[in-house]
Scaffold this active site. Sequence first.
Site, PDB file in Angstrom:
ATOM      1  N   CYS A 136      44.505  47.333  38.427  1.00 58.88           N
ATOM      2  CA  CYS A 136      43.517  46.331  38.842  1.00 58.88           C
ATOM      3  C   CYS A 136      42.196  46.515  38.093  1.00 58.88           C
ATOM      4  CB  CYS A 136      43.286  46.434  40.351  1.00 58.88           C
ATOM      5  SG  CYS A 136      41.964  45.370  40.965  1.00 58.88           S
ATOM      6  N   CYS A 139      38.997  46.225  40.192  1.00 60.81           N
ATOM      7  CA  CYS A 139      38.732  47.414  41.018  1.00 60.81           C
ATOM      8  C   CYS A 139      38.195  48.562  40.174  1.00 60.81           C
ATOM      9  CB  CYS A 139      40.012  47.902  41.705  1.00 60.81           C
ATOM     10  SG  CYS A 139      41.020  46.601  42.400  1.00 60.81           S
ATOM     11  N   ASP A 140      38.770  48.777  39.006  1.00 61.66           N
ATOM     12  CA  ASP A 140      38.505  50.030  38.279  1.00 61.66           C
ATOM     13  C   ASP A 140      37.804  49.866  36.928  1.00 61.66           C
ATOM     14  OD1 ASP A 140      39.757  51.435  40.333  1.00 61.66           O
ATOM     15  OD2 ASP A 140      41.730  51.050  39.475  1.00 61.66           O
TER      16      ASP A 140
END
Length: 312
Positions: A136, A139-140
């Site tokens: 993701c 997200c990261d």
Amino acid sequence: MSSECVPVLIIGSGPAGYTAAIYAARADLKPVMISGSEPGGQLMWTTDVENYPGFKDVIQGPWLMEEMKAQALHMGTKFIEDRITRVDVTKRPFECEGESGKIYKSKALIIATGAQAKWLGLESEEKFRGYGVSGCAVCDGFFFKNKEVVVIGGGNTAVEEALYLTRHASLVTVIHRRDSFRAEKILQDKLFKNDKIKVLWNSEVEEILGGDDPFLHVTGVCVKDTDTQKRTTLPCKGVFVAIGHRPQTDLFTTILRLDAHNYIEVEPGTTKTSVPGVFAAGDVTDKVYRQAVTAAGLGCMAALEAAAYLDE
Ligand code: NDP
């Protein structure tokens, strides 16, 4: 073994399920949640979470799920560790059978079984998950500021993730196993125009390289050219696997309307499925955003819509 009929049964215990439980409990619907085989869902595989609102400091995915669970229990949710293996929505009340053999009956049903990212299946991929390997970008991606990263895949997700990563990374290399993308043309045009993105066609990642414990981090990937069979090492700090997701909808293929990619279809702007009284929330119905916060939002909607349905 059959249990009493409850107003609302929630299947799945990720952010969508827990949020649905919190709202349903507060509406005095006495929700019963069936955890599934991986309680907590995808966030249990995540380390640092920086984009869930309400926390200025970085938090851990598993901790966030523990907190959501504690809040749902505190509000009065009954939590049962079981995995549903059969669902009958032709009967009223609905009937769900657990692996335990128990039958759960409910007037409304909220499905929050989530989705799973597909992985390449490499041992090294498993080893570095959360330590440079991610599923993701939203997200990261932030953790790869001014670093070189690779994205694996050739669909909409891969192209969107590559474009997103250019906000942070110094260079994004998309590695695709064929010589053309299946992503929509408009996304491809954006990608080809972006000079921070390079594409490696006809290439497969054979191994993810990196340091060992206690310095577990990615240093590169070993790539095979599928035309020449030549292997090269590409240095990078992050590997984003974007080869698709699998919504967990096997139980529902014949009983609810699913889309072409097996996500549960809902009435636009709602969580209502093709069967009145059955609601779907989170990644099991969302192939676009796939975020903990959007899943939680959909969980809230499902509980409010279930309450309105029961009032009728
Ligand atoms: P897709 O199934 O569309 O694409 C997966 C990609 O990964 C393909 O290019 C495929 O290669 C490649 N791939 C699959 N398995 C492997 C493997 N083992 N090794 C290497 N490469 C592999 O998945 P997406 O997640 O991209 O999209 C799923 C659906 O969600 C689509 O309908 C998409 O349009 C939609 N979506 C919509 C978005 C939006 O509207 N904004 C955003 C994201 C997704 P190959 O092409 O060779 O099969």
